[in-house]
Each structure stands twice: as C-alpha cells, then as structure tokens.
Write an enzyme that holds these catalytic residues in place. Structure first.
Site, PDB file in Angstrom:
ATOM      1  N   CYS A 127     -11.146  17.193  16.765  1.00 60.30           N
ATOM      2  CA  CYS A 127     -10.706  18.848  16.515  1.00 60.30           C
ATOM      3  C   CYS A 127      -9.252  19.023  16.163  1.00 60.30           C
ATOM      4  O   CYS A 127      -9.066  19.759  15.392  1.00 60.30           O
ATOM      5  CB  CYS A 127     -10.708  19.337  18.143  1.00 60.30           C
ATOM      6  SG  CYS A 127      -9.752  18.652  19.296  1.00 60.30           S
ATOM      7  N   HIS A 178      -8.877  21.212  23.870  1.00 60.93           N
ATOM      8  CA  HIS A 178      -9.582  21.525  22.376  1.00 60.93           C
ATOM      9  C   HIS A 178      -8.628  22.126  21.524  1.00 60.93           C
ATOM     10  O   HIS A 178      -7.382  22.871  22.172  1.00 60.93           O
ATOM     11  CB  HIS A 178     -10.717  22.448  22.670  1.00 60.93           C
ATOM     12  CG  HIS A 178     -11.517  22.492  21.318  1.00 60.93           C
ATOM     13  ND1 HIS A 178     -12.024  21.660  20.576  1.00 60.93           N
ATOM     14  CD2 HIS A 178     -11.935  23.759  20.853  1.00 60.93           C
ATOM     15  CE1 HIS A 178     -12.668  22.049  19.514  1.00 60.93           C
ATOM     16  NE2 HIS A 178     -12.414  23.466  19.601  1.00 60.93           N
ATOM     17  N   ASP A 225     -12.922  28.068  14.275  1.00 60.07           N
ATOM     18  CA  ASP A 225     -13.147  26.782  15.015  1.00 60.07           C
ATOM     19  C   ASP A 225     -13.644  25.865  14.013  1.00 60.07           C
ATOM     20  O   ASP A 225     -15.023  25.704  13.953  1.00 60.07           O
ATOM     21  CB  ASP A 225     -13.908  26.606  16.365  1.00 60.07           C
ATOM     22  CG  ASP A 225     -13.577  25.515  17.074  1.00 60.07           C
ATOM     23  OD1 ASP A 225     -13.265  24.469  16.296  1.00 60.07           O
ATOM     24  OD2 ASP A 225     -14.005  25.255  18.135  1.00 60.07           O
TER      25      ASP A 225
END
Length: 309
Positions: free
Chosen positions: A53, A97, A113
């Site tokens: 991520c 995250h 995202d």
C-alpha cells in the site's frame, strides 16, 4: 506518467482513472517487494511494479502532483476484527494502511485507494488475510484459518482488554465516578473519612494484636524464674536497672545487701548455665533456690514479702 496524462488535456478525475487502470493492468501486490534504490518512485513505476500500500499510495500521489493535481498520502488503519464478547473493534498493527486523497474543485478532498485497484482483496479482507495467503502458501497447516486458534486469540485479547479497563486505566477520575455511583454525591472530606476510618481501625487492630501476642508470648523457663528472682529482689530494696547484666546485678545486690550476696551469685550462676548452656540440672537448681533458699536467706523483716511473691 502524470505529466503525460495532463498534457492530453484530461481532468483530475480522468487522470486518476487512467492511473488506477494502469495499476490494475501492470502492477502486483506483494509484501516482499524487491529493494528499491535512490529513485524509488521511478524504479517502482517503471521497473519493479511490485509493492504494497505505501508504494501504491506514494507513487500515485507523486504522479498526480506531476499532473498538477493537489494530492496527499494518508496513513491510518483499515478494517479490524469485531469482538462480540466485549463489543469493541480490535485493530492491530497489521491493520495499518496507506491511501491517497486528491483535491477536486467544488468537491474538496476525495479519497482514492490505489491498492484497491491492484489487490481489492487486500482492502476487503485486510492485511492479515493477504499476509496469510502470501507467507503461508507453502505451509501444510494454514494456522490463520483455523477457527479454534482464532477464537483462542480473541479470548486472550478480551482478557487483556478487561485487565486494561479494570486495572491499568482505573485512574482517579474513574475511581471517583465509581464511588459516586455506589455512594451518591459524597463530599471529598466525607469520602476521605470513609476510607480513612477502616484504615485506622485495621492499623489499631494490628497494633493490638502485636501487643497482645507479645504479652502472651511465653518466655523460656530460665528467663521466667530469673525475672521472678528480680521482682523479689526489687521488693527487698534492690531493683534491677534496665540493661543491667545478671552478674552486675548480683554484684550490686552483694554491695547493698551483703546477706543476699551468696544467694544472688548462686541464682545468677544457675540462670546463666540454664539459659545459655542449656543445662537441665542448672534449671532444677534455679527452681529449687527460688522455692526455699530465697526466703531463708533474708532477714525476718523481708521474709514475708519475699515468700508472698
């Protein structure tokens, strides 16, 4: 990458859509990416194309800024595990995250995202599942999928949570709230007295027990007999001083009461042999001396008070 899309006259949303589509086609999600050098963003976008991520969010923001779109990386937590027994959401370190936000005119900051474009299961199921799939793929026993172990882990976390809630975080404010619920609106002075009274009573009880047990503590036979001798000598007019040794006391008796000198020395010698050498014969001798020799060794004027003791 972002500059090329901007040169085509695309808007911010269209640029973002193009970037996400490219992530979906060309990039791979992994927790074991290859090492990157100094130009880490370029190497990731045009070289390795493997990462997690932070790689996707950071490279996405870099590309959007290159296209002239305000963008920023946001770090936080995504997902968690609901613990029904205590009704709370359990968030662990592996729930961390990173994603991005871009500024759109008239709409403000909008969440994007990039990881979801590459590995939607990472966002849907959380990092624990992704890590389990990747690191446990060669294992014959997928521990992260065994229900019994999962339940045991949650039970252990609930125990830790209850300990923290009831003990670790039981600060002065929570203590005061608990007391107010139990006792109502009590002034601080009355509350202090309420807690001080049991403490004082407990302390007095301990002191009374120490005093009582000390009085009832039995002395050795030789010590009891010698104290009886000292009490009789005190009534005869020669009181033993505090800290005075038996031999010094015997010498003082001899100086003040010459007729008691022999008796005092015999009692002292018998006491020392009985108390320090443990001679049973000396204890018997000491007991015999105090039965009849003491009364017969003094003048008639002191005989009654000595025998009466």
């Amino acid at each position: 990458m972002g500059g090329e899309l901007a040169s085509q006259g695309l808007g911010a949303e269209e640029i973002s859509t193009q970037l996400l589509a490219r992530y979906n086609r060309e990039f791979t999600y992994t927790l074991r990416p290859p090492a990157l050098g100094v130009d880490s963003v370029d190497e990731f976008l045009f070289g390795s194309k493997q990462g997690f991520c932070e790689h996707f969010a950071g490279s996405y923001v870099f590309a959007m800024r290159a296209a002239g779109v305000p963008a920023r990386v946001v770090a936080g937590y995504q997902g968690g595990e609901w613990v029904r027994g205590e009704q709370y959401l359990l968030v662990r370190e592996y729930d961390a995250h990173a994603w991005a936000e871009i500024w759109l005119d008239g709409r403000g900051w909008q969440r994007v995202d990039p990881t979801a474009a590459v590995a939607p299961e990472r966002v849907r199921d959380g990092l624990e599942s992704a890590a389990g799939e990747e690191f446990m793929q060669d294992s014959l026993l997928p521990l992260h999928r065994i229900d019994v172990l999962v339940k045991l882990r949650l039970q252990w976390d609930m125990i830790n949570y209850r300990w923290y809630q009831t003990v670790v975080s039981f600060d002065s404010e929570r203590q005061r709230d608990t007391l107010q619920r139990l006792l109502g609106d009590v002034s601080p002075l009355r509350m202090a007295l309420l807690f001080a009274l049991p403490t004082v009573l407990a302390l007095l009880g301990v002191l009374a027990w120490i005093w009582y047990s000390g009085r009832r503590r039995k002395l050795p036979p030789a010590e009891r007999l010698y104290r009886k001798f000292c009490r009789r000598m005190a009534r005869a007019g020669v009181k033993r001083d505090a800290g005075e040794t038996p031999q010094d006391y015997a010498e003082r008796i001899a100086a003040q009461k010459p007729r008691l000198a022999t008796l005092a020395q015999r009692v002292t010698d018998a006491f020392e042999r009985a108390a320090y050498a443990g001679e049973s014969a000396a204890l018997s001798e000491l007991r015999q001396l105090l039965r009849w020799r003491l009364a017969s060794a003094v003048s008639p004027a002191h005989k009654r008070e000595l025998v009466g003791s």
